[in-house]
Design a protein around this motif. Structure first.
Motif, PDB file in Angstrom:
ATOM      1  N   SER A  45       0.838  -1.196   0.000  1.00 40.47           N
ATOM      2  CA  SER A  45       0.000   0.000   0.000  1.00 40.47           C
ATOM      3  C   SER A  45       0.866   1.236   0.000  1.00 40.47           C
ATOM      4  CB  SER A  45      -0.962   0.005   1.184  1.00 40.47           C
ATOM      5  OG  SER A  45      -0.244   0.139   2.373  1.00 40.47           O
ATOM      6  N   TYR A  46       2.081   1.112   0.468  1.00 40.33           N
ATOM      7  CA  TYR A  46       2.971   2.271   0.423  1.00 40.33           C
ATOM      8  C   TYR A  46       3.568   2.447  -0.968  1.00 40.33           C
ATOM      9  CZ  TYR A  46       6.565   5.620   1.516  1.00 40.33           C
ATOM     10  OH  TYR A  46       7.346   6.739   1.512  1.00 40.33           O
ATOM     11  N   GLN A  88       1.062   3.807  -3.722  1.00 40.24           N
ATOM     12  CA  GLN A  88       0.384   5.068  -3.533  1.00 40.24           C
ATOM     13  C   GLN A  88       0.541   5.890  -4.797  1.00 40.24           C
ATOM     14  OE1 GLN A  88      -1.458   6.548  -1.075  1.00 40.24           O
ATOM     15  NE2 GLN A  88      -1.473   4.374  -0.627  1.00 40.24           N
ATOM     16  N   GLY A  94      -6.110   3.523  -5.930  1.00 39.17           N
ATOM     17  CA  GLY A  94      -7.305   4.337  -5.845  1.00 39.17           C
ATOM     18  C   GLY A  94      -8.152   4.260  -7.098  1.00 39.17           C
ATOM     19  N   TYR A 131      -8.706  -8.624   1.950  1.00 37.68           N
ATOM     20  CA  TYR A 131      -8.968  -8.166   3.307  1.00 37.68           C
ATOM     21  C   TYR A 131      -7.883  -7.224   3.792  1.00 37.68           C
ATOM     22  CZ  TYR A 131     -10.345  -8.728   8.230  1.00 37.68           C
ATOM     23  OH  TYR A 131     -10.757  -8.530   9.522  1.00 37.68           O
ATOM     24  N   TRP A 139      -8.447  -5.071  17.027  1.00 37.47           N
ATOM     25  CA  TRP A 139      -9.450  -4.083  16.677  1.00 37.47           C
ATOM     26  C   TRP A 139     -10.279  -4.462  15.454  1.00 37.47           C
ATOM     27  CZ3 TRP A 139     -12.842  -0.594  16.956  1.00 37.47           C
ATOM     28  CH2 TRP A 139     -13.121   0.257  15.875  1.00 37.47           C
ATOM     29  N   ALA A 140      -9.609  -4.837  14.369  1.00 40.34           N
ATOM     30  CA  ALA A 140     -10.342  -5.069  13.133  1.00 40.34           C
ATOM     31  C   ALA A 140     -11.271  -6.275  13.217  1.00 40.34           C
ATOM     32  CB  ALA A 140      -9.375  -5.237  11.973  1.00 40.34           C
ATOM     33  N   GLU A 167     -15.613  11.718  21.471  1.00 37.65           N
ATOM     34  CA  GLU A 167     -14.531  11.867  20.502  1.00 37.65           C
ATOM     35  C   GLU A 167     -14.980  12.664  19.290  1.00 37.65           C
ATOM     36  OE1 GLU A 167     -11.660   8.908  21.263  1.00 37.65           O
ATOM     37  OE2 GLU A 167     -13.090   7.377  20.638  1.00 37.65           O
ATOM     38  N   PRO A 211     -13.475   1.804   2.228  1.00 40.29           N
ATOM     39  CA  PRO A 211     -14.878   1.352   2.263  1.00 40.29           C
ATOM     40  C   PRO A 211     -15.229   0.820   3.649  1.00 40.29           C
ATOM     41  CG  PRO A 211     -13.524  -0.300   1.187  1.00 40.29           C
ATOM     42  CD  PRO A 211     -12.599   0.832   1.526  1.00 40.29           C
ATOM     43  N   SER A 264      -6.195   6.601  -2.214  1.00 40.10           N
ATOM     44  CA  SER A 264      -5.788   5.431  -1.433  1.00 40.10           C
ATOM     45  C   SER A 264      -4.772   5.926  -0.420  1.00 40.10           C
ATOM     46  CB  SER A 264      -5.182   4.352  -2.328  1.00 40.10           C
ATOM     47  OG  SER A 264      -3.983   4.797  -2.904  1.00 40.10           O
ATOM     48  N   ILE A 265      -4.780   5.324   0.748  1.00 40.11           N
ATOM     49  CA  ILE A 265      -3.856   5.754   1.800  1.00 40.11           C
ATOM     50  C   ILE A 265      -3.070   4.548   2.291  1.00 40.11           C
ATOM     51  CG2 ILE A 265      -5.026   7.799   2.661  1.00 40.11           C
ATOM     52  CD1 ILE A 265      -6.518   5.998   4.583  1.00 40.11           C
ATOM     53  N   PRO A 266      -1.867   4.778   2.793  1.00 37.52           N
ATOM     54  CA  PRO A 266      -1.057   3.632   3.216  1.00 37.52           C
ATOM     55  C   PRO A 266      -1.437   3.019   4.555  1.00 37.52           C
ATOM     56  CG  PRO A 266       0.194   5.660   3.435  1.00 37.52           C
ATOM     57  CD  PRO A 266      -1.117   6.035   2.835  1.00 37.52           C
ATOM     58  N   THR A 267      -2.380   3.604   5.248  1.00 37.15           N
ATOM     59  CA  THR A 267      -2.800   2.988   6.507  1.00 37.15           C
ATOM     60  C   THR A 267      -4.195   2.413   6.329  1.00 37.15           C
ATOM     61  OG1 THR A 267      -3.660   5.120   7.197  1.00 37.15           O
ATOM     62  CG2 THR A 267      -1.489   4.518   7.998  1.00 37.15           C
ATOM     63  N   ASN A 320      -8.135   7.360  10.704  1.00 32.61           N
ATOM     64  CA  ASN A 320      -8.193   7.599  12.139  1.00 32.61           C
ATOM     65  C   ASN A 320      -6.786   7.517  12.729  1.00 32.61           C
ATOM     66  OD1 ASN A 320      -7.839   4.885  11.782  1.00 32.61           O
ATOM     67  ND2 ASN A 320      -9.670   4.261  12.874  1.00 32.61           N
ATOM     68  N   ASP A 321      -5.852   7.007  11.947  1.00 31.52           N
ATOM     69  CA  ASP A 321      -4.462   6.918  12.362  1.00 31.52           C
ATOM     70  C   ASP A 321      -3.759   8.185  11.896  1.00 31.52           C
ATOM     71  OD1 ASP A 321      -1.751   6.394  12.638  1.00 31.52           O
ATOM     72  OD2 ASP A 321      -1.908   4.326  11.936  1.00 31.52           O
ATOM     73  N   SER A 364      -0.713   8.907  11.794  1.00 34.57           N
ATOM     74  CA  SER A 364       0.681   8.777  11.332  1.00 34.57           C
ATOM     75  C   SER A 364       0.888   9.402   9.974  1.00 34.57           C
ATOM     76  CB  SER A 364       1.164   7.337  11.234  1.00 34.57           C
ATOM     77  OG  SER A 364       0.540   6.502  12.104  1.00 34.57           O
ATOM     78  N   ILE A 403       1.412  12.969  10.608  1.00 32.23           N
ATOM     79  CA  ILE A 403       2.695  13.184  11.257  1.00 32.23           C
ATOM     80  C   ILE A 403       3.856  13.047  10.275  1.00 32.23           C
ATOM     81  CG2 ILE A 403       4.251  12.322  13.059  1.00 32.23           C
ATOM     82  CD1 ILE A 403       1.820  11.503  14.658  1.00 32.23           C
ATOM     83  N   TRP A 439      -8.372  12.202  19.694  1.00 28.99           N
ATOM     84  CA  TRP A 439      -7.401  11.238  20.181  1.00 28.99           C
ATOM     85  C   TRP A 439      -6.000  11.507  19.639  1.00 28.99           C
ATOM     86  CZ3 TRP A 439     -11.602   9.811  17.051  1.00 28.99           C
ATOM     87  CH2 TRP A 439     -11.283   9.617  15.692  1.00 28.99           C
ATOM     88  N   GLN A 476      -2.846  13.328  21.797  1.00 30.89           N
ATOM     89  CA  GLN A 476      -1.828  12.637  22.565  1.00 30.89           C
ATOM     90  C   GLN A 476      -0.738  12.081  21.668  1.00 30.89           C
ATOM     91  OE1 GLN A 476      -2.346   8.778  24.262  1.00 30.89           O
ATOM     92  NE2 GLN A 476      -1.850   9.525  26.289  1.00 30.89           N
ATOM     93  N   GLN A 477      -1.149  11.535  20.518  1.00 32.00           N
ATOM     94  CA  GLN A 477      -0.146  10.950  19.636  1.00 32.00           C
ATOM     95  C   GLN A 477       0.778  11.995  19.072  1.00 32.00           C
ATOM     96  OE1 GLN A 477      -1.523   7.817  16.964  1.00 32.00           O
ATOM     97  NE2 GLN A 477      -3.482   8.008  18.007  1.00 32.00           N
ATOM     98  N   VAL A 535       8.404   7.628  13.721  1.00 31.59           N
ATOM     99  CA  VAL A 535       7.071   7.759  13.123  1.00 31.59           C
ATOM    100  C   VAL A 535       7.048   8.768  11.981  1.00 31.59           C
ATOM    101  CG1 VAL A 535       4.670   8.376  13.555  1.00 31.59           C
ATOM    102  CG2 VAL A 535       5.938   7.087  15.244  1.00 31.59           C
ATOM    103  N   PHE A 548       5.669   7.182   6.701  1.00 31.22           N
ATOM    104  CA  PHE A 548       4.874   7.406   5.488  1.00 31.22           C
ATOM    105  C   PHE A 548       5.358   8.616   4.723  1.00 31.22           C
ATOM    106  CE2 PHE A 548       2.242   4.010   6.318  1.00 31.22           C
ATOM    107  CZ  PHE A 548       1.767   4.046   7.609  1.00 31.22           C
ATOM    108  N   TYR A 594      -6.850   3.669  17.134  1.00 32.41           N
ATOM    109  CA  TYR A 594      -6.323   4.754  16.298  1.00 32.41           C
ATOM    110  C   TYR A 594      -4.819   4.697  16.130  1.00 32.41           C
ATOM    111  CZ  TYR A 594     -10.636   6.349  18.419  1.00 32.41           C
ATOM    112  OH  TYR A 594     -11.906   6.423  18.898  1.00 32.41           O
ATOM    113  N   TRP A 615       3.588   1.285  13.871  1.00 27.68           N
ATOM    114  CA  TRP A 615       4.128   0.577  12.721  1.00 27.68           C
ATOM    115  C   TRP A 615       5.543   0.059  12.936  1.00 27.68           C
ATOM    116  CZ3 TRP A 615       0.590  -0.965   9.621  1.00 27.68           C
ATOM    117  CH2 TRP A 615      -0.569  -0.208   9.463  1.00 27.68           C
TER     118      TRP A 615
END
Lengths: 289, 417, 274
Positions: free
Chosen positions: A123-124, A127, A148, A230, B64-65, B138, B184, B238-241, B245-246, B248, B251, B263, B266-267, C37, C41, C234, C238
């Motif tokens: 996915s990286y 992109q 995308g 998935y 989580w997932a 939140e 999605p 498309s995003i790499p995560t 909600n992340d 990163s 950042i 949230w 804090q990160q 971090v 990305f 959240y 990584w």
């Protein structure tokens, strides 16, 4: 008792542990699972009998039809590509030579990596402002939307699958190639046979059992594509990579329609059984005569 | 080798059987894994277990997932759900309609119920009764790269046009202007609500008899998404995560702006980016309009069909009202807004910091709680979003289709709302 | 002499290019495990961080019962592999070289179990396993993992390819089916058993969905389930996740390196004259 009689008894005894195991842990739950397709059930509360309604519903569901098309498209690409690439790799690394252990391990390594990690890298790289597009720009090709894009996402899933599988099938071909006694090649060498002659008259025919295996297994894996979707796309963008098993999974565990999902799983099962039977008859069970 | 295997297996069998011989009851408490937040819960669970050795809590963390999708579903489908678990508003109705939720009415005083912030109280109230305890609030905002804004002489956008303009100025070959969620998933829908509501739109009428999604407001919101993703290409398709909600991606400088929740504060402190950052409320559609954010947050519920319902309730009430759990959860383990006024008052020092100012003064007062639509309704809305972002479908058609699907569903729906 | 060298050189060049492509994701995993971090990305990509963070590898062991998970997974995967190798080679031999009525039907039925999607059996199987009282125990992980048509299928194809002559000598000598199987067939199966051992170990090592459903306690988790839980709703650390996944991959690779020489032993007729 005759030898034949002993053989019959031995035959069943040898088969027993796996047969019993499969019956208890696969066939019995499968029958229960497929039975749910005749009901509507949300996972909570009562099951409601609806007969074949779920099956009729499938063919009126545009997303199901789309998932079916996506699955078939994927299988038509994955099976031949997987076969050819893994066979080629196996032929490449078959002969011992300096450093061959290194190459064998490297080609197999992707199989050992968890799909989540491969998806992270994929996915990286894919992109829109990622690595793959940078490489393309060196050749003057404009940036592609890749993950995308509804048109391109499936190919990226395919690339991920191939990357994660070819080492696996390469090993199977390798074992199959070594199933062929060296004596046959030695004899051919005496007659002055070339590489291609060796391949067509010795290797390929004697590889039939292995080829049959690779074909059936990759067909099953292709039709049941789930994990790669998935971890990489979640069926998106907009169902462009949604396969039947993935859609069935979502239907059961995200939309809480277990009966409908079971119907899709059962249809998938029937398709695979029919296809495999056809291949079995056509290829004579992969037996070498 | 075979003999050794038999011995190992036998020893294991004995150990396993031995573990079944304890006479205490166990309360199962399931939650999705949070490597950073869970140690706090584990601390209180251990405290309870010491005080109550005969009714121990077994705390289970689930990735989580897979939490809502496979694990909980499989457990309930096989007839044995956990005694206590966390539920999000999106799932609440499903469990309520199936009669799984234990009512809290008899266990809470009027003072305790009034102590909840309205958004929090709405979350846990269905048909006039309370069915769980709200843990956190939140809200969403748009985080931005302050350094870049200063460099490019950009000021905080006051409406959607300005937001798109700013995003275009900031989009380069290596950087996106505004990261919105393209995946999605349910979260994508969650991040869409502020835009829908800030345009004055809604999904259904108040008694859930008709869908109101086929409206100019909804079409405007969908058009905004199509503009951002497709027309002006300021948002990545498309995003790499796994989801936005992340933070990163923000950042790392992947995008100049990113819609994210409280949230992230804090990160951003723990993993500071290489630039100055800030956040602003999601702009209203037109200047002078109202910006309405969405407030998420999980709810702790008790399984009505549990054999140890009373013990489970005891533990839950103890955790929420007799310990420091909520305050620690919101202000120390994470950066979250509390659901009880008393907790907010007692943590005034923490919330008075400049980081929280915009959330508390500007965003929270007008924010609406996360809706609790059923999966069928979510599906219709997600399809609308995905089709305008990727499928080149016109927003008018997308809105109409979604409204139709929701109406079809509502005509057979007999559950609560 | 020259012609041979050119062929070899070209071959090595091709193999190296392929190797680089295959290695890239591994390299990316490793380098992501040592990035702060802000670099993970970043675009343009950071190929080696200016300030590498080596702590993630140790952090994984400190923050999670990683070592315990490694043990669990090794124990489960190892047990399944050893038992399955036995049962599958027996079944495969039966289906390929013994003759009895209903043999081909059995083969078809067994292979058809591969065509059932796991999500279809997941819930009924879970209910079954719960009835046995195996939930949250090693039993639930090991027993259902043993019967698997994949191994039976692979070995059957392999056995079909073995020339008849190999058994004929022994049959004439009056050896029983059992003797032939254990003394003759099994030893020459080394290449395929090695392959199967790697596959089974790997499949069970990386198994995710079933262990997730059937195990609750942290102390019994399998490695991929454990890693999947790393982080929160959240936050996905990584660097730690990549470090964990990188380390999780190593045991299977090591097993492969050890077993790969068996994969390439050919059958030679002469080997049977002993």
């Amino acid at each position: 008792m005759t030898r034949k009689g002993k053989e019959i008894i031995a035959g069943w005894i040898f088969l027993l542990p796996d047969l019993v195991g499969l019956a208890i842990f696969v066939m019995f739950p499968a029958i229960l699972g497929f039975n749910i397709s005749l009901y509507n059930w949300s996972g909570l509360g009562q099951m409601k009998f609806v007969g074949f309604t779920n099956y009729f519903k499938m063919f009126q569901d545009p997303i199901f039809i789309r998932s079916l098309t996506v699955t078939i498209k994927y299988v038509l690409m994955f099976v031949p590509l997987n076969f050819l690439i893994s066979l080629a790799l196996a032929l490449l690394i078959k002969k011992p030579s300096k450093g061959i252990t290194f190459f064998r391990t490297v080609y197999f390594a992707p199989v050992a990596i968890s799909l989540v990690s491969i998806a992270f890298v994929w996915s990286y790289i894919f992109q829109q402002n990622g690595f793959f597009n940078s490489v393309l720009s060196i050749f003057g090709i404009p940036s592609q939307t890749l993950l995308g894009s509804m048109n391109q996402a499936l190919y990226i899933v395919l690339a991920l699958s191939l990357y994660a599988s070819v080492g696996y099938f390469m090993v199977i071909f390798l074992a199959g190639l070594n199933d062929i006694p060296e004596e046959y090649y030695d004899a051919a060498k005496v007659d002055g046979a070339s590489f291609w002659q060796n391949f067509w008259y010795i290797t390929f025919p004697l590889l039939k059992p292995t080829s049959f295996f690779v074909l059936i297994i990759s067909l099953i894996q292709g039709f049941q594509l789930f994990d790669q979707v998935y971890v990489l796309t979640g069926g998106g963008p907009f169902y462009a990579t949604s396969t039947i098993v993935y859609y069935a999974f979502q239907t059961a565990f995200e939309y809480y329609q277990f009966g409908y999902a079971a119907a899709m799983d059962f249809l998938m099962f029937i398709i695979l059984v029919v296809l495999s039977l056809i291949l079995y008859k056509v290829l004579k069970g992969g037996e070498v005569k | 080798m075979k003999v050794r295997l038999k011995v190992v297996v036998s020893v294991l069998l004995i150990l396993v059987l031995a573990s079944f011989i304890s006479l205490a009851t166990t309360i199962s408490f399931w939650k999705f894994t949070d490597t950073y937040g869970d140690p706090l819960i584990i601390k209180y669970v251990n405290e309870w277990n010491q005080l109550h050795p005969n009714t121990k809590v077994d705390f289970v963390e689930i990735p989580w997932a897979q939490y809502t999708t496979t694990k909980l579903s499989a457990a309930f489908a096989s007839g044995q759900g956990p005694d206590i678990f966390w539920v999000s508003p999106g799932d609440e109705l499903r469990y309520y309609n199936a009669g799984v939720l234990q009512s809290f009415d008899k266990y809470l005083t009027k003072a305790q119920i009034d102590d909840m912030f309205p958004a929090a109280r709405d979350k846990v109230t269905i048909a006039g009764h309370v069915w769980g305890l709200p843990i956190e609030l939140e809200p969403l905002a748009i985080y931005y790269n302050k350094t870049l804004f200063e460099q490019e002489h950009i000021s905080i956008p006051q409406d959607w046009n300005e937001l798109l303009e700013d995003a275009q100025k900031l989009t380069t070959k290596d950087r996106w202007g505004l990261i919105l969620d393209p995946t999605p998933t349910y979260y994508e829908l969650f991040t869409f609500y502020p835009f829908l509501w800030s345009a004055g739109g809604s999904v259904v009428n108040s008694d859930w008899t008709k869908s109101t999604f086929d409206s100019t407001a909804a079409i405007a919101a969908l058009t905004f998404y199509q503009d951002a993703f497709d027309k002006y290409k300021v948002s990545p398709k498309s995003i790499p995560t796994a989801g936005t909600n992340d933070p990163s991606t923000f950042i790392s400088g992947f995008g100049a702006m990113q819609e994210c929740g409280e949230w992230a504060i804090q990160q951003l402190e723990v993993n500071p980016p290489k630039f100055k950052w800030g956040y602003f409320p999601i702009p209203p559609m037109t200047k002078g309009g109202t910006s309405i954010s969405v407030v998420g947050g999980w709810i702790q519920v008790v399984n009505k069909n549990s054999p140890v319902v009373q013990d489970a309730m005891d533990f839950t009430l103890w955790l929420f009202f007799k310990t420091d759990f909520l305050k620690q959860w919101c202000t120390v383990q994470n950066s979250k807004l509390p659901t009880f006024k008393s907790i907010y008052e007692s943590a005034k020092d923490y919330y008075n910091s400049p980081d929280w100012k915009v959330f508390i003064d500007q965003i929270l007062p007008t924010a609406q709680p996360e809706p609790r639509y059923t999966p069928e309704m979510d599906l219709a809305l997600e399809n609308a979003l995905q089709s305008v972002i990727f499928g080149n479908v016109s927003p008018a058609v997308a809105a109409k289709t979604a409204a139709q699907q929701i109406n079809n569903f509502l005509s057979t729906y007999t559950g609560a709302h | 002499m020259r012609k041979l060298d050119l062929k070899q050189v070209t071959k090595y060049i091709i193999m190296s290019i392929i190797a680089i492509i295959f290695l890239f994701p591994l390299y990316w995993m490793f380098v992501s495990a040592i990035k702060p971090v802000t670099d993970i990305f970043a675009v343009p990509p950071v190929f080696w961080p200016k300030e590498p963070v080596w702590g993630h590898f140790a952090e994984v062991f400190e923050q999670l019962p990683f070592a315990r998970w490694l043990f669990n997974t090794a124990f489960v995967a190892g047990t399944i592999t050893v038992v399955a190798l036995f049962t599958h080679s027996m079944s495969a031999y039966s289906l390929s070289r013994l003759h009895y009525r209903g043999r081909n039907l059995m083969f078809i039925i067994i292979i058809s179990t591969l065509m059932v999607p796991f999500s279809a059996v997941m819930v009924p199987l879970f209910i079954l396993v719960r009835t046995f009282g195996w939930v949250n125990t090693y039993w639930a992980l090991i027993i259902p993992g043993i019967p698997n048509a994949f191994g039976i299928f692979l070995l059957r194809q392999f056995y079909i390819g073995i020339p008849r002559e190999i058994e004929e000598a022994a049959i004439i000598d009056g050896a029983s089916v059992f003797t032939i199987f254990f003394r003759i067939i099994l030893p020459i199966s080394k290449p395929i058993l090695a392959a199967l051992a790697v596959f089974f170990f790997l499949a069970n090592w990386n198994n995710f969905l079933w262990p997730l459903i059937v195990i609750n306690s942290n102390s019994l988790k399998m490695i991929q389930v454990g890693i999947a839980g790393y982080g929160g709703q959240y936050q996905n650390p990584w660097g730690d996740i990549m470090a964990a996944d990188f380390m999780a991959m190593l045991p299977t690779l090591i097993i492969f390196i050890f077993l790969q020489r068996y994969l390439v032993t050919s059958i030679t007729m002469s080997g049977l004259k002993e």
